[in-house]
Design a protein around this motif. Sequence first.
Motif, short mmCIF file in Angstrom:
data_model
loop_
_atom_site.label_atom_id
_atom_site.label_comp_id
_atom_site.label_asym_id
_atom_site.label_seq_id
_atom_site.Cartn_x
_atom_site.Cartn_y
_atom_site.Cartn_z
N ARG A 92 -45.42 -32.84 102.16
CA ARG A 92 -46.63 -32.89 101.32
C ARG A 92 -47.22 -31.50 101.13
NH1 ARG A 92 -47.89 -37.33 104.34
NH2 ARG A 92 -49.37 -36.15 105.56
N LEU A 93 -47.17 -30.68 102.17
CA LEU A 93 -47.73 -29.34 102.10
C LEU A 93 -46.87 -28.37 101.29
CD1 LEU A 93 -48.97 -28.90 105.78
CD2 LEU A 93 -50.36 -29.35 103.74
N SER A 94 -45.62 -28.70 101.14
CA SER A 94 -44.70 -27.81 100.42
C SER A 94 -45.11 -27.64 98.96
CB SER A 94 -43.28 -28.39 100.48
OG SER A 94 -42.42 -27.65 99.65
N ARG A 95 -45.03 -26.42 98.50
CA ARG A 95 -45.36 -26.14 97.09
C ARG A 95 -44.14 -26.29 96.19
NH1 ARG A 95 -48.30 -20.52 97.66
NH2 ARG A 95 -46.84 -20.36 99.37
N TYR A 96 -43.09 -26.89 96.69
CA TYR A 96 -41.87 -27.09 95.91
C TYR A 96 -42.17 -27.87 94.63
CZ TYR A 96 -37.49 -29.24 94.50
OH TYR A 96 -36.42 -29.69 93.77
N ALA A 97 -41.61 -27.39 93.53
CA ALA A 97 -41.69 -28.10 92.25
C ALA A 97 -40.26 -28.38 91.81
CB ALA A 97 -42.42 -27.24 91.22
N GLY A 98 -39.97 -29.64 91.53
CA GLY A 98 -38.63 -30.03 91.11
C GLY A 98 -38.30 -29.52 89.72
N PRO A 99 -37.05 -29.68 89.30
CA PRO A 99 -36.61 -29.16 88.00
C PRO A 99 -37.44 -29.66 86.82
CG PRO A 99 -34.74 -29.96 89.26
CD PRO A 99 -35.97 -30.32 90.02
N THR A 100 -37.77 -30.94 86.80
CA THR A 100 -38.55 -31.49 85.68
C THR A 100 -39.95 -30.90 85.67
OG1 THR A 100 -37.27 -33.53 85.73
CG2 THR A 100 -39.41 -33.61 84.64
N GLU A 101 -40.56 -30.79 86.83
CA GLU A 101 -41.91 -30.22 86.91
C GLU A 101 -41.91 -28.75 86.49
OE1 GLU A 101 -45.53 -29.63 90.14
OE2 GLU A 101 -43.80 -30.88 90.67
N ARG A 102 -40.90 -27.99 86.92
CA ARG A 102 -40.81 -26.58 86.52
C ARG A 102 -40.60 -26.45 85.01
NH1 ARG A 102 -37.34 -26.26 91.09
NH2 ARG A 102 -35.54 -25.97 89.72
N ARG A 103 -39.80 -27.35 84.44
CA ARG A 103 -39.56 -27.32 83.00
C ARG A 103 -40.87 -27.60 82.25
NH1 ARG A 103 -36.61 -31.56 82.39
NH2 ARG A 103 -34.84 -30.62 83.44
N ARG A 104 -41.63 -28.59 82.72
CA ARG A 104 -42.93 -28.89 82.09
C ARG A 104 -43.87 -27.69 82.17
NH1 ARG A 104 -43.41 -34.53 84.92
NH2 ARG A 104 -42.03 -35.72 83.60
N LEU A 105 -43.94 -27.06 83.32
CA LEU A 105 -44.80 -25.89 83.47
C LEU A 105 -44.37 -24.77 82.53
CD1 LEU A 105 -45.13 -25.80 87.37
CD2 LEU A 105 -46.94 -26.37 85.72
N PHE A 106 -43.08 -24.56 82.41
CA PHE A 106 -42.55 -23.53 81.53
C PHE A 106 -42.90 -23.84 80.07
CE2 PHE A 106 -39.04 -21.91 78.85
CZ PHE A 106 -39.21 -20.55 79.08
N GLU A 107 -42.73 -25.10 79.68
CA GLU A 107 -43.04 -25.50 78.30
C GLU A 107 -44.52 -25.35 78.00
OE1 GLU A 107 -41.38 -29.42 78.11
OE2 GLU A 107 -39.34 -28.65 77.78
#
Length: 111
Positions: A92-107
């Motif tokens: 829960r504490l990890s700031r990991y963002a999965g591929p879909t979340e990273r793609r959304r952030l990039f878009e």
Amino acid sequence: MRTVGQRSAQRSRCQAGKSSRKATARLVADGCSLLASFATSLPLRGPSSIAAAEMARNLLTRSEGTIGELAHLLTDAAIESGEEAINQRTLRLSRYAGPTERRRLFERELT
């Protein structure tokens, strides 16, 4: 009154549901095996129950089932928390963002 075709279609859907559940169960079992390998290869001091079925489902979903993403998530969870263990709290504490979340952030940044 049902026709023979309707019964056949209903039977096919039921069988597809059973095979889908079997496939999902197999993926979780394979994921548990993979996670057990990760658990033994990560030099963590504390216990990590990452190979448990519920945890495996969570990890595989979050990493979208790719080994590289899974390694990234586990490494982030272990390092960021400072606990030298991987559990629900450290994940829960990890700031990991999965591929879909990273793609959304990039878009979002592009707009």
